[in-house]
Motif scaffolding. Structure first.
Motif, PDB file in Angstrom:
ATOM      1  N   GLN A  92     -54.973 -62.522 -76.951  1.00  0.00           N
ATOM      2  CA  GLN A  92     -56.251 -61.889 -76.594  1.00  0.00           C
ATOM      3  C   GLN A  92     -56.814 -61.183 -77.831  1.00  0.00           C
ATOM      4  O   GLN A  92     -58.020 -61.197 -78.065  1.00  0.00           O
ATOM      5  CB  GLN A  92     -56.012 -60.897 -75.439  1.00  0.00           C
ATOM      6  CG  GLN A  92     -57.285 -60.317 -74.867  1.00  0.00           C
ATOM      7  CD  GLN A  92     -57.036 -59.602 -73.526  1.00  0.00           C
ATOM      8  OE1 GLN A  92     -55.964 -59.680 -72.935  1.00  0.00           O
ATOM      9  NE2 GLN A  92     -58.046 -58.896 -73.058  1.00  0.00           N
TER      10      GLN A  92
ATOM     11  N   THR B 231     -52.856 -61.348 -68.599  1.00  0.00           N
ATOM     12  CA  THR B 231     -52.123 -61.342 -69.875  1.00  0.00           C
ATOM     13  C   THR B 231     -50.623 -61.157 -69.627  1.00  0.00           C
ATOM     14  O   THR B 231     -49.792 -61.787 -70.290  1.00  0.00           O
ATOM     15  CB  THR B 231     -52.680 -60.244 -70.809  1.00  0.00           C
ATOM     16  OG1 THR B 231     -54.044 -60.554 -71.100  1.00  0.00           O
ATOM     17  CG2 THR B 231     -51.897 -60.169 -72.109  1.00  0.00           C
TER      18      THR B 231
ATOM     19  N   ASP C  35     -55.468 -67.080 -74.265  1.00  0.00           N
ATOM     20  CA  ASP C  35     -55.831 -65.815 -73.620  1.00  0.00           C
ATOM     21  C   ASP C  35     -57.164 -65.332 -74.188  1.00  0.00           C
ATOM     22  O   ASP C  35     -57.235 -64.840 -75.303  1.00  0.00           O
ATOM     23  CB  ASP C  35     -54.727 -64.770 -73.840  1.00  0.00           C
ATOM     24  CG  ASP C  35     -54.892 -63.565 -72.913  1.00  0.00           C
ATOM     25  OD1 ASP C  35     -55.859 -63.529 -72.126  1.00  0.00           O
ATOM     26  OD2 ASP C  35     -54.051 -62.649 -72.986  1.00  0.00           O
ATOM     27  N   GLU C  36     -58.219 -65.498 -73.423  1.00  0.00           N
ATOM     28  CA  GLU C  36     -59.582 -65.095 -73.778  1.00  0.00           C
ATOM     29  C   GLU C  36     -60.046 -65.667 -75.116  1.00  0.00           C
ATOM     30  O   GLU C  36     -60.379 -64.928 -76.039  1.00  0.00           O
ATOM     31  CB  GLU C  36     -59.700 -63.564 -73.762  1.00  0.00           C
ATOM     32  CG  GLU C  36     -59.338 -62.997 -72.391  1.00  0.00           C
ATOM     33  CD  GLU C  36     -60.001 -61.661 -72.100  1.00  0.00           C
ATOM     34  OE1 GLU C  36     -61.000 -61.331 -72.754  1.00  0.00           O
ATOM     35  OE2 GLU C  36     -59.509 -60.957 -71.209  1.00  0.00           O
TER      36      GLU C  36
END
Ligand SMILES: Nc1ncnc2c1ncn2[C@@H]1O[C@H](COP(=O)(O)OP(=O)(O)OP(=O)(O)O)[C@@H](O)[C@H]1O
Ligand SMILES: [Mg+2]
Length: 251
Positions: free
Chosen positions: A83, A41, A174-175
């Motif tokens: 995220q 991240t 991100d994820e």
């Protein structure tokens, strides 16, 4: 397309990213993987101008974009998802996507929630593209439903589509499947592999190894902020150093 040269970022005594270099080829899905706390991240935040780079350089299509602010990077064609979901819950699906077109936002998506009215008046012409994107992922019927009435799975897809709305060249996810069930995960994987990849180059940060192995063209592995390995999915799956890093860190 993206060239990251010897970048570093330190928080107090922690070297979150330590002299890291890698390249991303245009038109590919390039995953960044590594154990929890590896610096993934932080890396996304450095590339997207959220964190300042202590050392090193980042180039996009040959132009130096090191330490350019996030809102300016949107004009350069870099966009990302978070995220932790950043969707405006009190707005409809369509309104949330229209926020993605707001290249004039200066303080990020959430601040834009509070001045949505003026944005929406200005951005009528983008409605068609937003509806087209929703149609591509089978969510057109949800266009006028408020986000707080929708499942987490739909909102994760919505966040990806919103990032696409700005017609970026490079998108960083991100994820994108964290917290999703297997069926939703498969849908998001398909969305990235078809719709997203058709339009843009993708940097994917994800812990779901099945998805990473299924959809990535290339994978870069980092550990303790350092480069560990790079290769195609099969090479990475069988890489002794990568296996060791994961076994050594996972509970
Ligand atoms: N803003 C910050 N201030 C201080 N330390 C930070 C900050 N952001 C990240 N770190 C530290 O940097 C390291 C890397 O964190 P990062 O969140 O980038 O890891 P990650 O690979 O994304 O992990 P995860 O897989 O759990 O999301 C960690 O040690 C973390 O505690
Ligand atoms: Mg992370």
């Amino acid at each position: 397309m993206l060239q990251v040269n010897n970048i570093s970022k330190q928080f107090g005594g922690i070297k979150a990213i330590d002299n890291l270099s890698f390249r991303v080829k245009k038109g590919t899905i390039h995953s960044i993987i590594g154990p929890n706390g590896a610096g993934k991240t932080t890396l996304v935040n450095m590339i997207t101008g959220v964190y300042k780079v202590d050392d090193g350089t980042i180039f996009l299509d040959g132009a130096d974009i090191t330490n350019i602010s996030t809102n300016k990077l949107v004009y350069r064609g870099i966009c990302r998802t978070f995220q932790n979901l950043e969707i405006c819950k009190n707005m409809t699906v369509l309104e949330n996507i229209l926020l993605g077109f707001d290249k004039y936002m200066d303080k990020g998506i959430l601040k834009s929630c509070f001045r949505a009215k003026s944005i929406l008046d200005d951005e009528q012409r983008y409605k068609e593209r937003a509806l087209h994107l929703l149609d591509l992922i089978g969510l057109k019927e949800y266009a006028n439903i408020k986000a707080n009435n929708l499942s987490y799975g739909i909102l994760k897809k919505l966040e990806i589509i919103r990032a696409l709305a700005t017609s970026p060249e490079l998108i960083l996810l991100d994820e994108p499947v964290a917290g999703l069930n297997p069926k939703e995960t498969q849908e998001v994987a398909n969305l990235i592999k078809t719709v997203v990849k058709d339009e843009v180059t993708v940097i994917l940060v994800e812990h779901d190894m099945k998805m990473v192995m299924d959809i990535s063209d290339y994978i870069t592995v980092i550990n303790f902020g350092k480069f560990l390995a790079k290769g195609k999915p099969l090479q990475i799956q069988n890489h002794p150093e990568v296996i060791k890093a994961y076994l050594g860190n996972q509970s």
